[in-house]
Design a protein around this motif. Structure first.
Motif, PDB file in Angstrom:
ATOM      1  N   ILE A   1       0.876  -1.170   0.000  1.00 52.09           N
ATOM      2  CA  ILE A   1       0.000   0.000   0.000  1.00 52.09           C
ATOM      3  C   ILE A   1       0.908   1.213   0.000  1.00 52.09           C
ATOM      4  CG2 ILE A   1      -1.731   1.294   1.285  1.00 52.09           C
ATOM      5  CD1 ILE A   1      -2.607  -1.371   2.513  1.00 52.09           C
ATOM      6  N   ARG A   2       0.822   2.021  -1.031  1.00 57.18           N
ATOM      7  CA  ARG A   2       1.766   3.122  -1.189  1.00 57.18           C
ATOM      8  C   ARG A   2       1.179   4.423  -0.675  1.00 57.18           C
ATOM      9  NH1 ARG A   2       4.878   4.802  -6.787  1.00 57.18           N
ATOM     10  NH2 ARG A   2       6.282   6.335  -5.865  1.00 57.18           N
ATOM     11  N   LEU A   3       1.936   5.096   0.177  1.00 56.83           N
ATOM     12  CA  LEU A   3       1.551   6.414   0.673  1.00 56.83           C
ATOM     13  C   LEU A   3       2.184   7.468  -0.222  1.00 56.83           C
ATOM     14  CD1 LEU A   3       2.101   5.842   4.510  1.00 56.83           C
ATOM     15  CD2 LEU A   3       0.056   5.418   3.138  1.00 56.83           C
ATOM     16  N   VAL A   4       1.407   8.418  -0.679  1.00 58.24           N
ATOM     17  CA  VAL A   4       1.919   9.408  -1.632  1.00 58.24           C
ATOM     18  C   VAL A   4       1.875  10.833  -1.082  1.00 58.24           C
ATOM     19  CG1 VAL A   4       1.348   8.017  -3.651  1.00 58.24           C
ATOM     20  CG2 VAL A   4      -0.337   9.633  -2.744  1.00 58.24           C
ATOM     21  N   GLU A   5       1.312  11.046   0.099  1.00 53.67           N
ATOM     22  CA  GLU A   5       1.271  12.385   0.668  1.00 53.67           C
ATOM     23  C   GLU A   5       2.499  12.601   1.548  1.00 53.67           C
ATOM     24  OE1 GLU A   5      -2.466  12.543   2.659  1.00 53.67           O
ATOM     25  OE2 GLU A   5      -3.555  13.126   0.859  1.00 53.67           O
ATOM     26  N   HIS A   6       3.196  13.711   1.319  1.00 56.04           N
ATOM     27  CA  HIS A   6       4.445  13.988   2.010  1.00 56.04           C
ATOM     28  C   HIS A   6       4.299  15.268   2.818  1.00 56.04           C
ATOM     29  CE1 HIS A   6       8.837  13.825   2.548  1.00 56.04           C
ATOM     30  NE2 HIS A   6       8.791  15.141   2.443  1.00 56.04           N
ATOM     31  N   PHE A   7       4.521  15.163   4.147  1.00 51.76           N
ATOM     32  CA  PHE A   7       4.299  16.294   5.041  1.00 51.76           C
ATOM     33  C   PHE A   7       5.592  16.939   5.529  1.00 51.76           C
ATOM     34  CE2 PHE A   7       0.613  13.563   5.363  1.00 51.76           C
ATOM     35  CZ  PHE A   7      -0.452  14.455   5.374  1.00 51.76           C
ATOM     36  N   ARG A   8       6.723  16.274   5.407  1.00 49.93           N
ATOM     37  CA  ARG A   8       7.931  16.707   6.115  1.00 49.93           C
ATOM     38  C   ARG A   8       8.630  17.880   5.434  1.00 49.93           C
ATOM     39  NH1 ARG A   8      11.922  12.003   7.444  1.00 49.93           N
ATOM     40  NH2 ARG A   8      10.223  11.544   8.885  1.00 49.93           N
ATOM     41  N   CYS A   9       8.903  17.761   4.129  1.00 48.09           N
ATOM     42  CA  CYS A   9       9.734  18.749   3.431  1.00 48.09           C
ATOM     43  C   CYS A   9       8.880  19.690   2.583  1.00 48.09           C
ATOM     44  CB  CYS A   9      10.750  18.050   2.517  1.00 48.09           C
ATOM     45  SG  CYS A   9      11.821  16.870   3.351  1.00 48.09           S
ATOM     46  N   VAL A  10       9.422  20.876   2.386  1.00 42.19           N
ATOM     47  CA  VAL A  10       8.787  21.778   1.422  1.00 42.19           C
ATOM     48  C   VAL A  10       8.995  21.200   0.020  1.00 42.19           C
ATOM     49  CG1 VAL A  10       9.049  23.826   2.862  1.00 42.19           C
ATOM     50  CG2 VAL A  10      10.889  23.181   1.300  1.00 42.19           C
ATOM     51  N   PRO A  11       8.153  21.567  -0.947  1.00 40.09           N
ATOM     52  CA  PRO A  11       8.220  20.943  -2.277  1.00 40.09           C
ATOM     53  C   PRO A  11       9.586  21.043  -2.949  1.00 40.09           C
ATOM     54  CG  PRO A  11       6.189  22.204  -2.047  1.00 40.09           C
ATOM     55  CD  PRO A  11       7.005  22.495  -0.825  1.00 40.09           C
ATOM     56  N   GLU A  12      10.316  22.151  -2.707  1.00 41.26           N
ATOM     57  CA  GLU A  12      11.610  22.318  -3.360  1.00 41.26           C
ATOM     58  C   GLU A  12      12.618  21.257  -2.917  1.00 41.26           C
ATOM     59  OE1 GLU A  12       9.697  26.387  -3.024  1.00 41.26           O
ATOM     60  OE2 GLU A  12       9.887  24.558  -1.833  1.00 41.26           O
TER      61      GLU A  12
ATOM     62  N   GLU B   1       3.554  23.777   2.748  1.00 39.87           N
ATOM     63  CA  GLU B   1       3.648  24.991   1.942  1.00 39.87           C
ATOM     64  C   GLU B   1       5.090  25.501   1.912  1.00 39.87           C
ATOM     65  OE1 GLU B   1       1.436  26.547   0.172  1.00 39.87           O
ATOM     66  OE2 GLU B   1      -0.357  25.400   0.714  1.00 39.87           O
ATOM     67  N   SER B   2       5.488  26.035   0.765  1.00 38.55           N
ATOM     68  CA  SER B   2       6.826  26.618   0.648  1.00 38.55           C
ATOM     69  C   SER B   2       7.029  27.757   1.638  1.00 38.55           C
ATOM     70  CB  SER B   2       7.058  27.127  -0.774  1.00 38.55           C
ATOM     71  OG  SER B   2       7.044  26.060  -1.702  1.00 38.55           O
TER      72      SER B   2
END
Length: 221
Positions: free
Chosen positions: A122-133, A152-153
């Protein structure tokens, strides 16, 4: 008295294991603390399983249900390549009737074994730790852009969040002195910049321990 006390703790653990609803511990401590002949847990969770070697089979044996959490794109266990010939001989001699016996070596993690034995995860695709950059590099390199960064950036004060810097250094045995010098100069510049007041700075060396020790020694000087 270490061994005596460990043995006594293991005997006592039989009585107290069920009194505590959740146990969280490294695999090595777990193996010393619980008797596999008499201990059963409702659920065993192996976290960072892609970095766990065959010792993780021990807690798997103790669980009625098992959840394996990991990422096959992350680094492999530390024991990769160590004593491989000996392991090959043991596997051929002892695991003739075991499915997927070829996976039982230092080159496979417990996540690899679970993935091969039970199919995809089961793959988790939501990432909370890092900013998108920051997560963006790994997202494109390893995850085909399918990871959704939810931080958010603007949640970080220092802009930009990620800066690529090419250094014309070369590896000399196990170190890269020119790269180390550039890191020190960058840190010295950061210490003079008001944006970094009250901030801590971490250095991650992908080259190995020798490079980390060189950077640390240069920082102290």
């Amino acid at each position: 008295r270490r061994q005596e006390l460990l043995s006594e703790a293991r005997r006592s653990m039989k009585r107290c294991a069920e009194a505590v609803p959740v146990w969280i511990m490294p695999i090595s401590i777990m193996a010393e603390s619980f008797d596999p002949c008499s201990t059963r847990f409702d659920v065993v969770i192996i976290d960072e399983a892609s970095q766990a070697d065959l010792n993780a089979l021990i807690p798997l044996y103790l669980g009625r249900q098992v959840i394996v959490v990991g990422d096959h794109e992350q680094v492999t266990p530390l024991g990769v390549g160590q004593g491989q010939a000996m392991l090959d001989n043991l596997r051929r001699a002892m695991l003739r009737d075991i499915p997927n016996a070829h996976l039982f070596d230092h080159q496979c993690s417990i996540y690899d074994i679970g993935r091969q034995s039970f199919g995809d995860a089961i793959r988790l695709v939501e990432h909370f730790r890092c900013v998108p950059e920051i997560i963006g590099f790994s997202n494109q390199l390893s995850y085909h852009g399918e990871i959704r960064p939810l931080r958010e950036s603007n949640s970080t004060e220092i802009k930009p969040a990620c800066v690529a810097c090419r250094v014309d250094g070369v590896r000399e045995r196990d170190t890269n002195p020119i790269e180390a010098r550039r890191i020190i100069d960058t840190i010295k510049a950061m210490l003079r910049h008001r944006s970094y007041e009250g901030k801590t700075i971490g250095v991650i060396s992908m080259l190995g321990e020798a490079q980390a020790l060189l950077i640390q020694a240069m920082l102290h000087r």
